[in-house]
Design an enzyme around this catalytic site. Structure first.
Site, PDB file in Angstrom:
ATOM      1  N   GLY A  42       0.797  -1.235   0.000  1.00  0.00           N
ATOM      2  CA  GLY A  42       0.000   0.000   0.000  1.00  0.00           C
ATOM      3  C   GLY A  42       0.822   1.274   0.000  1.00  0.00           C
ATOM      4  CB  THR A  43      -0.190   4.686   1.059  1.00  0.00           C
ATOM      5  OG1 THR A  43      -1.375   4.690   0.269  1.00  0.00           O
ATOM      6  CG2 THR A  43       0.417   6.069   1.104  1.00  0.00           C
ATOM      7  CE  LYS A  53       8.810   8.525   8.406  1.00  0.00           C
ATOM      8  NZ  LYS A  53       7.418   8.772   8.012  1.00  0.00           N
ATOM      9  CB  ILE A 184       3.169  14.947   4.109  1.00  0.00           C
ATOM     10  CG1 ILE A 184       2.507  13.576   4.330  1.00  0.00           C
ATOM     11  CG2 ILE A 184       3.907  14.994   2.759  1.00  0.00           C
ATOM     12  CD1 ILE A 184       1.567  13.130   3.232  1.00  0.00           C
ATOM     13  CD  GLU A 203      -1.031  24.781   8.444  1.00  0.00           C
ATOM     14  OE1 GLU A 203      -0.556  23.792   7.880  1.00  0.00           O
ATOM     15  OE2 GLU A 203      -2.256  24.919   8.667  1.00  0.00           O
ATOM     16  CB  VAL A 237      -1.489  28.522  -1.640  1.00  0.00           C
ATOM     17  CG1 VAL A 237      -1.152  28.479  -3.117  1.00  0.00           C
ATOM     18  CG2 VAL A 237      -0.237  28.283  -0.802  1.00  0.00           C
ATOM     19  CG  HIS A 322       0.603   3.116  14.309  1.00  0.00           C
ATOM     20  ND1 HIS A 322       1.381   3.957  13.560  1.00  0.00           N
ATOM     21  CD2 HIS A 322      -0.037   3.903  15.195  1.00  0.00           C
ATOM     22  CE1 HIS A 322       1.249   5.195  13.994  1.00  0.00           C
ATOM     23  NE2 HIS A 322       0.374   5.192  14.981  1.00  0.00           N
ATOM     24  CG  HIS A 444      20.907   6.772  34.619  1.00  0.00           C
ATOM     25  ND1 HIS A 444      20.441   8.038  34.357  1.00  0.00           N
ATOM     26  CD2 HIS A 444      22.248   6.874  34.833  1.00  0.00           C
ATOM     27  CE1 HIS A 444      21.455   8.883  34.415  1.00  0.00           C
ATOM     28  NE2 HIS A 444      22.569   8.202  34.702  1.00  0.00           N
TER      29      HIS A 444
HETATM   30  P1  FAD Z   1      -3.112   2.163   1.968  1.00  0.00           P
HETATM   31  O1  FAD Z   1      -1.782   1.945   2.532  1.00  0.00           O
HETATM   32  O2  FAD Z   1      -3.379   3.432   1.249  1.00  0.00           O
HETATM   33  O3  FAD Z   1      -3.356   0.932   1.003  1.00  0.00           O
HETATM   34  C1  FAD Z   1      -4.502   0.799   0.227  1.00  0.00           C
HETATM   35  C2  FAD Z   1      -4.163  -0.035  -0.970  1.00  0.00           C
HETATM   36  O4  FAD Z   1      -5.378  -0.340  -1.628  1.00  0.00           O
HETATM   37  C3  FAD Z   1      -3.302   0.653  -2.023  1.00  0.00           C
HETATM   38  O5  FAD Z   1      -2.159  -0.105  -2.280  1.00  0.00           O
HETATM   39  C4  FAD Z   1      -4.187   0.766  -3.240  1.00  0.00           C
HETATM   40  O6  FAD Z   1      -3.473   0.541  -4.464  1.00  0.00           O
HETATM   41  C5  FAD Z   1      -5.157  -0.361  -3.014  1.00  0.00           C
HETATM   42  N1  FAD Z   1      -6.464  -0.154  -3.650  1.00  0.00           N
HETATM   43  C6  FAD Z   1      -7.226   0.950  -3.655  1.00  0.00           C
HETATM   44  N2  FAD Z   1      -8.376   0.737  -4.301  1.00  0.00           N
HETATM   45  C7  FAD Z   1      -8.336  -0.548  -4.718  1.00  0.00           C
HETATM   46  C8  FAD Z   1      -9.236  -1.370  -5.425  1.00  0.00           C
HETATM   47  N3  FAD Z   1     -10.402  -0.931  -5.834  1.00  0.00           N
HETATM   48  N4  FAD Z   1      -8.843  -2.641  -5.690  1.00  0.00           N
HETATM   49  C9  FAD Z   1      -7.632  -3.131  -5.283  1.00  0.00           C
HETATM   50  N5  FAD Z   1      -6.764  -2.397  -4.590  1.00  0.00           N
HETATM   51  C10 FAD Z   1      -7.118  -1.123  -4.312  1.00  0.00           C
HETATM   52  N6  FAD Z   1       1.657   6.477   8.676  1.00  0.00           N
HETATM   53  C11 FAD Z   1       2.325   6.121   9.797  1.00  0.00           C
HETATM   54  O7  FAD Z   1       1.724   5.524  10.698  1.00  0.00           O
HETATM   55  N7  FAD Z   1       3.666   6.390   9.943  1.00  0.00           N
HETATM   56  C12 FAD Z   1       4.360   7.051   8.991  1.00  0.00           C
HETATM   57  O8  FAD Z   1       5.568   7.268   9.162  1.00  0.00           O
HETATM   58  C13 FAD Z   1       3.684   7.457   7.823  1.00  0.00           C
HETATM   59  N8  FAD Z   1       4.348   8.109   6.856  1.00  0.00           N
HETATM   60  C14 FAD Z   1       3.684   8.463   5.714  1.00  0.00           C
HETATM   61  C15 FAD Z   1       4.379   9.173   4.744  1.00  0.00           C
HETATM   62  C16 FAD Z   1       3.739   9.555   3.580  1.00  0.00           C
HETATM   63  C17 FAD Z   1       4.514  10.304   2.535  1.00  0.00           C
HETATM   64  C18 FAD Z   1       2.382   9.206   3.380  1.00  0.00           C
HETATM   65  C19 FAD Z   1       1.679   9.585   2.096  1.00  0.00           C
HETATM   66  C20 FAD Z   1       1.671   8.518   4.335  1.00  0.00           C
HETATM   67  C21 FAD Z   1       2.320   8.154   5.526  1.00  0.00           C
HETATM   68  N9  FAD Z   1       1.651   7.480   6.547  1.00  0.00           N
HETATM   69  C22 FAD Z   1       2.314   7.131   7.688  1.00  0.00           C
HETATM   70  C23 FAD Z   1       0.232   7.127   6.433  1.00  0.00           C
HETATM   71  C24 FAD Z   1       0.090   5.634   6.052  1.00  0.00           C
HETATM   72  O9  FAD Z   1       0.766   5.420   4.841  1.00  0.00           O
HETATM   73  C25 FAD Z   1      -1.380   5.268   5.909  1.00  0.00           C
HETATM   74  O10 FAD Z   1      -2.088   5.612   7.084  1.00  0.00           O
HETATM   75  C26 FAD Z   1      -1.520   3.771   5.674  1.00  0.00           C
HETATM   76  O11 FAD Z   1      -0.832   3.371   4.521  1.00  0.00           O
HETATM   77  C27 FAD Z   1      -2.999   3.395   5.548  1.00  0.00           C
HETATM   78  O12 FAD Z   1      -3.109   2.041   5.313  1.00  0.00           O
HETATM   79  P2  FAD Z   1      -4.348   1.425   4.527  1.00  0.00           P
HETATM   80  O13 FAD Z   1      -4.115  -0.038   4.500  1.00  0.00           O
HETATM   81  O14 FAD Z   1      -5.615   1.926   5.087  1.00  0.00           O
HETATM   82  O15 FAD Z   1      -4.265   2.032   3.052  1.00  0.00           O
HETATM   83  P1  NAI Z   2      -1.998  16.886   7.491  1.00  0.00           P
HETATM   84  O1  NAI Z   2      -3.456  16.847   7.744  1.00  0.00           O
HETATM   85  O2  NAI Z   2      -1.059  16.344   8.484  1.00  0.00           O
HETATM   86  O3  NAI Z   2      -1.538  18.400   7.249  1.00  0.00           O
HETATM   87  C1  NAI Z   2      -2.091  19.195   6.258  1.00  0.00           C
HETATM   88  C2  NAI Z   2      -1.840  20.640   6.626  1.00  0.00           C
HETATM   89  O4  NAI Z   2      -2.195  21.442   5.535  1.00  0.00           O
HETATM   90  C3  NAI Z   2      -2.650  21.117   7.821  1.00  0.00           C
HETATM   91  O5  NAI Z   2      -1.791  21.747   8.715  1.00  0.00           O
HETATM   92  C4  NAI Z   2      -3.665  22.058   7.212  1.00  0.00           C
HETATM   93  O6  NAI Z   2      -4.045  23.097   8.077  1.00  0.00           O
HETATM   94  C5  NAI Z   2      -2.889  22.579   6.019  1.00  0.00           C
HETATM   95  N1  NAI Z   2      -3.702  23.073   4.921  1.00  0.00           N
HETATM   96  C6  NAI Z   2      -4.847  22.561   4.434  1.00  0.00           C
HETATM   97  N2  NAI Z   2      -5.256  23.276   3.374  1.00  0.00           N
HETATM   98  C7  NAI Z   2      -4.335  24.257   3.177  1.00  0.00           C
HETATM   99  C8  NAI Z   2      -4.182  25.287   2.233  1.00  0.00           C
HETATM  100  N3  NAI Z   2      -5.063  25.466   1.270  1.00  0.00           N
HETATM  101  N4  NAI Z   2      -3.111  26.099   2.335  1.00  0.00           N
HETATM  102  C9  NAI Z   2      -2.200  25.923   3.321  1.00  0.00           C
HETATM  103  N5  NAI Z   2      -2.294  24.952   4.248  1.00  0.00           N
HETATM  104  C10 NAI Z   2      -3.336  24.116   4.168  1.00  0.00           C
HETATM  105  O7  NAI Z   2      -1.821  16.205   6.058  1.00  0.00           O
HETATM  106  P2  NAI Z   2      -0.535  15.695   5.304  1.00  0.00           P
HETATM  107  O8  NAI Z   2       0.696  16.293   5.864  1.00  0.00           O
HETATM  108  O9  NAI Z   2      -0.823  15.874   3.870  1.00  0.00           O
HETATM  109  O10 NAI Z   2      -0.534  14.157   5.655  1.00  0.00           O
HETATM  110  C11 NAI Z   2      -1.669  13.355   5.290  1.00  0.00           C
HETATM  111  C12 NAI Z   2      -1.828  12.218   6.250  1.00  0.00           C
HETATM  112  O11 NAI Z   2      -0.768  11.293   6.121  1.00  0.00           O
HETATM  113  C13 NAI Z   2      -1.862  12.689   7.674  1.00  0.00           C
HETATM  114  O12 NAI Z   2      -3.193  12.590   8.117  1.00  0.00           O
HETATM  115  C14 NAI Z   2      -0.989  11.773   8.423  1.00  0.00           C
HETATM  116  O13 NAI Z   2      -1.749  11.053   9.361  1.00  0.00           O
HETATM  117  C15 NAI Z   2      -0.417  10.800   7.401  1.00  0.00           C
HETATM  118  N6  NAI Z   2       1.035  10.823   7.546  1.00  0.00           N
HETATM  119  C16 NAI Z   2       1.575  10.348   8.707  1.00  0.00           C
HETATM  120  C17 NAI Z   2       2.928  10.409   8.920  1.00  0.00           C
HETATM  121  C18 NAI Z   2       3.460   9.921  10.218  1.00  0.00           C
HETATM  122  O14 NAI Z   2       2.753   9.244  10.939  1.00  0.00           O
HETATM  123  N7  NAI Z   2       4.715  10.209  10.550  1.00  0.00           N
HETATM  124  C19 NAI Z   2       3.850  10.946   7.932  1.00  0.00           C
HETATM  125  C20 NAI Z   2       3.176  11.449   6.768  1.00  0.00           C
HETATM  126  C21 NAI Z   2       1.831  11.359   6.592  1.00  0.00           C
END
Ligand code: FAD
Ligand code: NAI
Length: 465
Positions: A42-43, A53, A184, A203, A237, A322, A444
Site C-alpha cells: 500500500g501507500t 523514513k 508530510i 500553513e 495559497v 499502525h 539510566h
Molecule cells: P493504503 O496503505 O493506502 O493501502 C490501500 C491499498 O489499496 C493501495 O495499495 C491501493 O493501491 C489499493 N487499492 C485501492 N483501491 C483498490 C481497489 N479498488 N482494488 C484493489 N486495490 C485497491 N503512517 C504512519 O503511521 N507512519 C508514517 O511514518 C507514515 N508516513 C507516511 C508518509 C507519507 C509520505 C504518506 C503519504 C503517508 C504516511 N503514513 C504514515 C500514512 C500511512 O501510509 C497510511 O495511514 C496507511 O498506509 C494506511 O493504510 P491502509 O491499508 O488503510 O491504506
Molecule cells: P496533514 O493533515 O497532516 O496536514 C495538512 C496541513 O495542511 C494542515 O496543517 C492544514 O491546516 C494545512 N492546509 C490545508 N489546506 C491548506 C491550504 N489550502 N493552504 C495551506 N495549508 C493548508 O496532512 P498531510 O501532511 O498531507 O498528511 C496526510 C496524512 O498522512 C496525515 O493525516 C498523516 O496522518 C499521514 N502521515 C503520517 C505520517 C506519520 O505518521 N509520521 C507521515 C506522513 C503522513
C-alpha cells in the site's frame, strides 16, 4: 464453505489490508487480497512511511556531518551528497519490504488477485475481468492526496509535486515551497532542507501540526524556524503558476491582506489525504459515505451492509499505518467469530523529524474540556542522555486526571520521541496513573527517564529540575 470462492476477500494490500489478510489466513479462513499496485504494502510501504523514513534517516546523517554536529563530537568530515545512492537505498528499502509481504502472502496461502476490485454485489467483486465471490469482503482501499483546487500536480514534471513526487526528486531543489505544515510537509520539507534546499512552509492555520497538543505545536514552530525553515503561518495559497522549471506561488494572509509571490523550483502540495472510495462500485451494494467521504463502521468494523467490513484510512480516525494494522487484526478476528477490538483513544502519532514529535491520548486542551487535570512537564535539557548526546530540544508532558491520577495523554519532543511514546501508550492501555509511571524503574541513562520525571512532576516532585 459452500457457495463462495473465499471466506474473506480483502480489497487493498496496505498495512490494513495485508495484515487483515494474514490474520484471516492464520485463523484458518480461505483468503484472497485484491491489489491494483504492482507491489504489495500500500501507500505505507511503497510511497509513504518507509521511503520517507529512508530519506529522513539518510538526510539526518548528511546534516550531522555537514552542519557540524559530528565535528562537535570530534568527527571531522566534509560530506559530499551522492543523491542517486541515497535514492537507491530508499528504493532498496521499499523493494525489500514489499517483497517481504509477497513472501508472507505465499507462506500463509493468500491469493493475490492482481488488479483493482469493483463490487458487483455484497458478496462478489470483479478483478481484472474476473468475478470472485467471498462470504466476507473487507474494504481497505486507503487514501490518496487531497488536491488543492486550481493547482495541478505533475510528479513527472518535478515542479509541482505531491509526497510521491517529493520522494523521487532527482536533484536538490534550490528553493522549495511546501503547502501545508502538517506531517508530510514537515517530514519531506526537512529531508530537502537538510540536503540543501531553502524551504518555505505555507500553513493556513496559526500553528503547525494540527491535532497535536497546543504547546507541542508552538514548540514545533520555534524548532523548525531555528532549523532554517521559513514559516508562513496563517497564510493561504491563492494560486500556483509554472513557467518552465519555475513555479510562482501566490500567497496571502488567511484573514485577508496583501498578496505575495514566492518563487520556487519545487512546490510540494501536502494539505491532507482523502479516502479511496471512487470506482469501488459502492452504489451497487447500497453503501453510503459520510460527509468526509469515509465509510462508517461499527465498533467491530462492520459496515451497514451485511458481510462488508472496512478498515484503515478509508474509515474515520487518524490516517496512520499502525491504526490500520490493528484494525486489520481486529476485523479478521471479528470475522472469525473472535473479539477484535481497537482502542481508538490510545493511538500514538509521531512526526519523524529531528527532534521527533510524538503524542498519545488527549491534548492538554481536550483534557481540560473533559474535566480537572494535573500536568507534569520535564525538559529534555535536564535529561542526562539527551544532554550528553547534544540533543537539548524538547520536553515530555504527562497529563493526568486531577481526581483519579489516571494518565489521559502524553506528549514528547525528543530525538527518539517515537520510541518513547510506545511506553506511554502501553501505560495508558493498562490504565496507568502518573504515580504508576513515576514509580516504575527506568534504565539510566535513557531518554525515557524524562517520561518518568514528567510523571513525577504531575505528583509535584521531579528529581532533576
Ligand atoms: P493504503 O496503505 O493506502 O493501502 C490501500 C491499498 O489499496 C493501495 O495499495 C491501493 O493501491 C489499493 N487499492 C485501492 N483501491 C483498490 C481497489 N479498488 N482494488 C484493489 N486495490 C485497491 N503512517 C504512519 O503511521 N507512519 C508514517 O511514518 C507514515 N508516513 C507516511 C508518509 C507519507 C509520505 C504518506 C503519504 C503517508 C504516511 N503514513 C504514515 C500514512 C500511512 O501510509 C497510511 O495511514 C496507511 O498506509 C494506511 O493504510 P491502509 O491499508 O488503510 O491504506
Ligand atoms: P496533514 O493533515 O497532516 O496536514 C495538512 C496541513 O495542511 C494542515 O496543517 C492544514 O491546516 C494545512 N492546509 C490545508 N489546506 C491548506 C491550504 N489550502 N493552504 C495551506 N495549508 C493548508 O496532512 P498531510 O501532511 O498531507 O498528511 C496526510 C496524512 O498522512 C496525515 O493525516 C498523516 O496522518 C499521514 N502521515 C503520517 C505520517 C506519520 O505518521 N509520521 C507521515 C506522513 C503522513
Amino acid at each position: 464453505m459452500a457457495d463462495y470462492d473465499y471466506d474473506v476477500l480483502v480489497i487493498g494490500a496496505g498495512p490494513g489490508g495485508y495484515v487483515a489478510a494474514i490474520r484471516a489466513a492464520q485463523l484458518g479462513l480461505k483468503t484472497a487480497c485484491a491489489e491494483g499496485r504492482e507491489t504489495l504494502g500500500g501507500t505505507c510501504l511503497n510511497v509513504g512511511c518507509i521511503p520517507s523514513k529512508a530519506l529522513l534517516h539518510a538526510s539526518e546523517y548528511f546534516e550531522a556531518a555537514k552542519g557540524g554536529a559530528m565535528a562537535a563530537m570530534g568527527i571531522k568530515v566534509t560530506p559530499e551528497l551522492d543523491l542517486p545512492t541515497m535514492q537507491g537505498q530508499r528504493k532498496d528499502a521499499v523493494k525489500g519490504l514489499t517483497g517481504g509481504i509477497e513472501f508472507l502472502f505465499k507462506k500463509n496461502k493468500i491469493d493475490w488477485l492482481k488488479g483493482y476490485a469493483q463490487f458487483k454485489d455484497a458478496h462478489s467483486v470483479e478483478v481484472a475481468g474476473k468475478t470472485v465471490t467471498a462470504k466476507n469482503i473487507v474494504i481497505a482501499t486507503g487514501s490518496s492526496v487531497t488536491p488543492l483546487p486550481g493547482v495541478e500536480i505533475d510528479n513527472a514534471g518535478g515542479v509541482v509535486v505531491d509526497s510521491t513526487g517529493a520522494l523521487e526528486l532527482a536533484s536538490v531543489p534550490k528553493k522549495m515551497v511546501v503547502i501545508g505544515g502538517g506531517v508530510i510537509g514537515l517530514e519531506l520539507g526537512s529531508v530537502w532542507r537538510r540536503l540543501g534546499a531553502e524551504v518555505t512552509v505555507v500553513e493556513y492555520l496559526d500553528q503547525l501540526l494540527p491535532g497535536m497538543d497546543g504547546e507541542v505545536r508552538r514548540e514545533a514552530g520555534k524548532i523548525f524556524k531555528k532549523q532554517g525553515m521559513v514559516l508562513k503561518l496563517g497564510t493561504k495559497v491563492t494560486g500556483v503558476t509554472v513557467e518552465g522549471k519555475t513555479a510562482k506561488v501566490t500567497v496571502e494572509p488567511a484573514k485577508g491582506g496583501d498578496a505575495e509571490v514566492i518563487e520556487a523550483d519545487v512546490v510540494l502540495v501536502s494539505i491532507g489525504r482523502r479516502p479511496n472510495t471512487e470506482g469501488l462500485g459502492l452504489d451497487k451494494i447500497g453503501l453510503e459515505l459520510n460527509q468526509r467521504a469515509q465509510i462508517e463502521t461499527d465498533h467491530d468494523f462492520a459496515t451497514k451492509v451485511d458481510g462488508v467490513w472496512a478498515i484503515g484510512d478509508v474509515i474515520p480516525g487518524p490516517m496512520l499505518a499502525h491504526k490500520a494494522e490493528d484494525e486489520g487484526i481486529a476485523v479478521a478476528e471479528n470475522i472469525a467469530g473472535l473479539t477484535g477490538i481497537v482502542n481508538h483513544d490510545v493511538i500514538p502519532g509521531v512526526v519523524y523529524t529531528q527532534p521527533e514529535f510524538a503524542g498519545v491520548g488527549l491534548t492538554e486542551e481536550a483534557a481540560k474540556e473533559r474535566g480537572a487535570i494535573k500536568v507534569g512537564k520535564f525538559p529534555m535539557l535536564a535529561n542526562s542522555r539527551a544532554k550528553t548526546n547534544h540533543e537539548p530540544d524538547g520536553f515530555v508532558k504527562v497529563i493526568a486526571d486531577a481526581e483519579t491520577d489516571r494518565v489521559l495523554g502524553v506528549w514528547c519532543i525528543a530525538s527518539v520521541a517515537g520510541t518513547m511514546i510506545g511506553q506511554a501508550a502501553q501505560a495508558m492501555e493498562f490504565g496507568a496513573t502518573s504515580e504508576d509511571i513515576a514509580y516504575t524503574c527506568h534504565a539510566h541513562p535513557t531518554h525515557s527517564e524524562a517520561i518518568k520525571e514528567a510523571a513525577m512532576a504531575v505528583l509535584g516532585k521531579p528529581i532533576h529540575i
